[in-house]
Design a protein around this motif. Sequence first.
Motif, PDB file in Angstrom:
ATOM      1  N   ARG A  56       0.832  -1.210   0.000  1.00 50.83           N
ATOM      2  CA  ARG A  56       0.000   0.000   0.000  1.00 50.83           C
ATOM      3  C   ARG A  56       0.867   1.259   0.000  1.00 50.83           C
ATOM      4  NH1 ARG A  56      -3.491  -3.318   2.916  1.00 50.83           N
ATOM      5  NH2 ARG A  56      -2.561  -2.839   4.911  1.00 50.83           N
ATOM      6  N   ARG A  57       1.947   1.252   0.774  1.00 50.77           N
ATOM      7  CA  ARG A  57       2.849   2.415   0.803  1.00 50.77           C
ATOM      8  C   ARG A  57       3.486   2.630  -0.570  1.00 50.77           C
ATOM      9  NH1 ARG A  57       4.650   0.464   5.861  1.00 50.77           N
ATOM     10  NH2 ARG A  57       6.531  -0.312   4.877  1.00 50.77           N
ATOM     11  N   TRP A  58       3.967   1.552  -1.190  1.00 50.41           N
ATOM     12  CA  TRP A  58       4.602   1.643  -2.506  1.00 50.41           C
ATOM     13  C   TRP A  58       3.607   2.165  -3.536  1.00 50.41           C
ATOM     14  CZ3 TRP A  58       4.100  -0.278  -7.433  1.00 50.41           C
ATOM     15  CH2 TRP A  58       5.217  -0.164  -8.254  1.00 50.41           C
ATOM     16  N   LEU A  59       2.391   1.632  -3.531  1.00 50.41           N
ATOM     17  CA  LEU A  59       1.370   2.084  -4.469  1.00 50.41           C
ATOM     18  C   LEU A  59       1.025   3.556  -4.250  1.00 50.41           C
ATOM     19  CD1 LEU A  59      -0.947  -1.048  -4.438  1.00 50.41           C
ATOM     20  CD2 LEU A  59       0.405  -0.226  -6.379  1.00 50.41           C
ATOM     21  N   ALA A  60       0.902   3.971  -2.995  1.00 46.48           N
ATOM     22  CA  ALA A  60       0.580   5.372  -2.690  1.00 46.48           C
ATOM     23  C   ALA A  60       1.656   6.311  -3.240  1.00 46.48           C
ATOM     24  CB  ALA A  60       0.413   5.565  -1.188  1.00 46.48           C
ATOM     25  N   GLU A  61       2.916   5.900  -3.143  1.00 47.95           N
ATOM     26  CA  GLU A  61       3.999   6.723  -3.697  1.00 47.95           C
ATOM     27  C   GLU A  61       3.878   6.829  -5.216  1.00 47.95           C
ATOM     28  OE1 GLU A  61       7.624   4.949  -2.413  1.00 47.95           O
ATOM     29  OE2 GLU A  61       7.240   5.412  -0.296  1.00 47.95           O
ATOM     30  N   ARG A  62       3.554   5.737  -5.863  1.00 48.96           N
ATOM     31  CA  ARG A  62       3.473   5.719  -7.329  1.00 48.96           C
ATOM     32  C   ARG A  62       2.293   6.532  -7.852  1.00 48.96           C
ATOM     33  NH1 ARG A  62       6.826   4.045  -5.674  1.00 48.96           N
ATOM     34  NH2 ARG A  62       8.862   4.068  -6.503  1.00 48.96           N
ATOM     35  N   VAL A  63       1.128   6.416  -7.243  1.00 47.84           N
ATOM     36  CA  VAL A  63      -0.037   7.125  -7.785  1.00 47.84           C
ATOM     37  C   VAL A  63       0.074   8.631  -7.591  1.00 47.84           C
ATOM     38  CG1 VAL A  63      -1.590   5.150  -7.580  1.00 47.84           C
ATOM     39  CG2 VAL A  63      -1.522   6.828  -5.747  1.00 47.84           C
ATOM     40  N   ASN A  64       0.929   9.070  -6.676  1.00 50.39           N
ATOM     41  CA  ASN A  64       1.111  10.507  -6.457  1.00 50.39           C
ATOM     42  C   ASN A  64       2.364  11.054  -7.124  1.00 50.39           C
ATOM     43  OD1 ASN A  64      -1.218  10.908  -4.856  1.00 50.39           O
ATOM     44  ND2 ASN A  64      -0.181   9.887  -3.171  1.00 50.39           N
ATOM     45  N   ASP A  65       3.107  10.220  -7.815  1.00 53.29           N
ATOM     46  CA  ASP A  65       4.354  10.617  -8.467  1.00 53.29           C
ATOM     47  C   ASP A  65       4.054  11.302  -9.796  1.00 53.29           C
ATOM     48  OD1 ASP A  65       6.833  10.365 -10.120  1.00 53.29           O
ATOM     49  OD2 ASP A  65       7.567   9.367  -8.313  1.00 53.29           O
ATOM     50  N   GLN A  66       4.859  12.280 -10.148  1.00 51.64           N
ATOM     51  CA  GLN A  66       4.667  12.991 -11.416  1.00 51.64           C
ATOM     52  C   GLN A  66       5.398  12.321 -12.588  1.00 51.64           C
ATOM     53  OE1 GLN A  66       2.571  15.685 -11.779  1.00 51.64           O
ATOM     54  NE2 GLN A  66       2.021  15.050  -9.719  1.00 51.64           N
ATOM     55  N   LEU A  67       6.338  11.418 -12.294  1.00 55.43           N
ATOM     56  CA  LEU A  67       7.131  10.802 -13.355  1.00 55.43           C
ATOM     57  C   LEU A  67       6.634   9.423 -13.769  1.00 55.43           C
ATOM     58  CD1 LEU A  67      10.692  11.831 -12.159  1.00 55.43           C
ATOM     59  CD2 LEU A  67       9.261  12.900 -13.910  1.00 55.43           C
ATOM     60  N   ASP A  68       6.003   8.707 -12.865  1.00 55.00           N
ATOM     61  CA  ASP A  68       5.441   7.416 -13.235  1.00 55.00           C
ATOM     62  C   ASP A  68       4.080   7.257 -12.582  1.00 55.00           C
ATOM     63  OD1 ASP A  68       7.875   6.909 -11.212  1.00 55.00           O
ATOM     64  OD2 ASP A  68       6.288   5.537 -10.626  1.00 55.00           O
ATOM     65  N   THR A  69       3.313   6.343 -13.086  1.00 53.12           N
ATOM     66  CA  THR A  69       1.968   6.162 -12.563  1.00 53.12           C
ATOM     67  C   THR A  69       1.522   4.725 -12.781  1.00 53.12           C
ATOM     68  OG1 THR A  69      -0.242   7.128 -12.459  1.00 53.12           O
ATOM     69  CG2 THR A  69       0.682   6.795 -14.656  1.00 53.12           C
ATOM     70  N   ILE A  70       0.413   4.387 -12.197  1.00 53.14           N
ATOM     71  CA  ILE A  70      -0.201   3.080 -12.378  1.00 53.14           C
ATOM     72  C   ILE A  70      -1.581   3.317 -12.971  1.00 53.14           C
ATOM     73  CG2 ILE A  70      -1.007   0.984 -11.247  1.00 53.14           C
ATOM     74  CD1 ILE A  70       1.106   1.669  -9.039  1.00 53.14           C
ATOM     75  N   VAL A  71      -1.872   2.592 -14.033  1.00 48.67           N
ATOM     76  CA  VAL A  71      -3.125   2.743 -14.747  1.00 48.67           C
ATOM     77  C   VAL A  71      -3.971   1.487 -14.541  1.00 48.67           C
ATOM     78  CG1 VAL A  71      -4.147   3.025 -17.042  1.00 48.67           C
ATOM     79  CG2 VAL A  71      -2.050   4.256 -16.448  1.00 48.67           C
ATOM     80  N   ILE A  72      -5.245   1.691 -14.268  1.00 43.86           N
ATOM     81  CA  ILE A  72      -6.213   0.601 -14.148  1.00 43.86           C
ATOM     82  C   ILE A  72      -6.854   0.388 -15.514  1.00 43.86           C
ATOM     83  CG2 ILE A  72      -8.427  -0.098 -13.126  1.00 43.86           C
ATOM     84  CD1 ILE A  72      -6.168  -0.147 -11.108  1.00 43.86           C
ATOM     85  N   ILE A  73      -6.943  -0.864 -15.919  1.00 45.57           N
ATOM     86  CA  ILE A  73      -7.646  -1.243 -17.147  1.00 45.57           C
ATOM     87  C   ILE A  73      -8.984  -1.826 -16.698  1.00 45.57           C
ATOM     88  CG2 ILE A  73      -7.587  -2.649 -19.237  1.00 45.57           C
ATOM     89  CD1 ILE A  73      -4.480  -2.927 -18.608  1.00 45.57           C
ATOM     90  N   ALA A  74     -10.082  -1.249 -17.185  1.00 44.31           N
ATOM     91  CA  ALA A  74     -11.414  -1.675 -16.745  1.00 44.31           C
ATOM     92  C   ALA A  74     -12.363  -1.799 -17.925  1.00 44.31           C
ATOM     93  CB  ALA A  74     -11.974  -0.677 -15.728  1.00 44.31           C
ATOM     94  N   HIS A  75     -13.415  -2.584 -17.725  1.00 44.13           N
ATOM     95  CA  HIS A  75     -14.509  -2.652 -18.686  1.00 44.13           C
ATOM     96  C   HIS A  75     -15.288  -1.352 -18.512  1.00 44.13           C
ATOM     97  CE1 HIS A  75     -18.601  -3.914 -20.003  1.00 44.13           C
ATOM     98  NE2 HIS A  75     -17.874  -4.361 -21.019  1.00 44.13           N
ATOM     99  N   ALA A  76     -15.455  -0.597 -19.579  1.00 45.05           N
ATOM    100  CA  ALA A  76     -16.028   0.746 -19.478  1.00 45.05           C
ATOM    101  C   ALA A  76     -17.460   0.750 -18.962  1.00 45.05           C
ATOM    102  CB  ALA A  76     -15.956   1.461 -20.824  1.00 45.05           C
ATOM    103  N   ALA A  77     -18.306  -0.131 -19.463  1.00 47.92           N
ATOM    104  CA  ALA A  77     -19.722  -0.108 -19.083  1.00 47.92           C
ATOM    105  C   ALA A  77     -19.945  -0.515 -17.636  1.00 47.92           C
ATOM    106  CB  ALA A  77     -20.529  -1.012 -20.018  1.00 47.92           C
ATOM    107  N   SER A  78     -19.210  -1.523 -17.175  1.00 45.45           N
ATOM    108  CA  SER A  78     -19.448  -2.045 -15.821  1.00 45.45           C
ATOM    109  C   SER A  78     -18.476  -1.499 -14.785  1.00 45.45           C
ATOM    110  CB  SER A  78     -19.354  -3.572 -15.827  1.00 45.45           C
ATOM    111  OG  SER A  78     -18.016  -3.973 -16.104  1.00 45.45           O
ATOM    112  N   GLY A  79     -17.328  -1.000 -15.233  1.00 43.80           N
ATOM    113  CA  GLY A  79     -16.308  -0.531 -14.300  1.00 43.80           C
ATOM    114  C   GLY A  79     -15.480  -1.648 -13.695  1.00 43.80           C
ATOM    115  N   VAL A  80     -15.727  -2.897 -14.095  1.00 42.40           N
ATOM    116  CA  VAL A  80     -14.981  -4.037 -13.554  1.00 42.40           C
ATOM    117  C   VAL A  80     -13.528  -3.945 -13.986  1.00 42.40           C
ATOM    118  CG1 VAL A  80     -14.723  -6.552 -13.630  1.00 42.40           C
ATOM    119  CG2 VAL A  80     -16.992  -5.546 -13.450  1.00 42.40           C
ATOM    120  N   ARG A  81     -12.630  -3.989 -12.995  1.00 43.73           N
ATOM    121  CA  ARG A  81     -11.192  -3.924 -13.277  1.00 43.73           C
ATOM    122  C   ARG A  81     -10.724  -5.263 -13.825  1.00 43.73           C
ATOM    123  NH1 ARG A  81     -10.678  -1.345  -7.383  1.00 43.73           N
ATOM    124  NH2 ARG A  81     -11.826  -3.228  -7.043  1.00 43.73           N
TER     125      ARG A  81
END
Length: 88
Positions: A56-81
């Motif tokens: 959780r700490r590692w992920l929190a650092e990544r999602v708030n970083d300006q140089l790298d990020t983590i992207v979720i791929i989801a089904h658009a209609a249902s939102g299922v990841r």
Amino acid sequence: MATSDPLEHGCKLHRGTILLRRAVSADFEWMLGLRNQAMVREWFFDSRRVDAERGRRWLAERVNDQLDTIVIIAHAASGVRVGTVGWI
């Protein structure tokens, strides 16, 4: 002039069926659960289980970083990841 972030609200692909969006803290438990599955772990250089708190700490650092990020791929209609991708 500030540039808009196309992933801030999500970006639809493949005729609008796939949604790419930035990961948020509400995704962390799902992401860690996915990462810790044996059939997923085997594809990582380090195939050991990820400790939940450290993860959780590692992920929190990544999602708030300006140089790298983590992207979720989801089904658009249902939102299922369905997956993630890291961007560096």
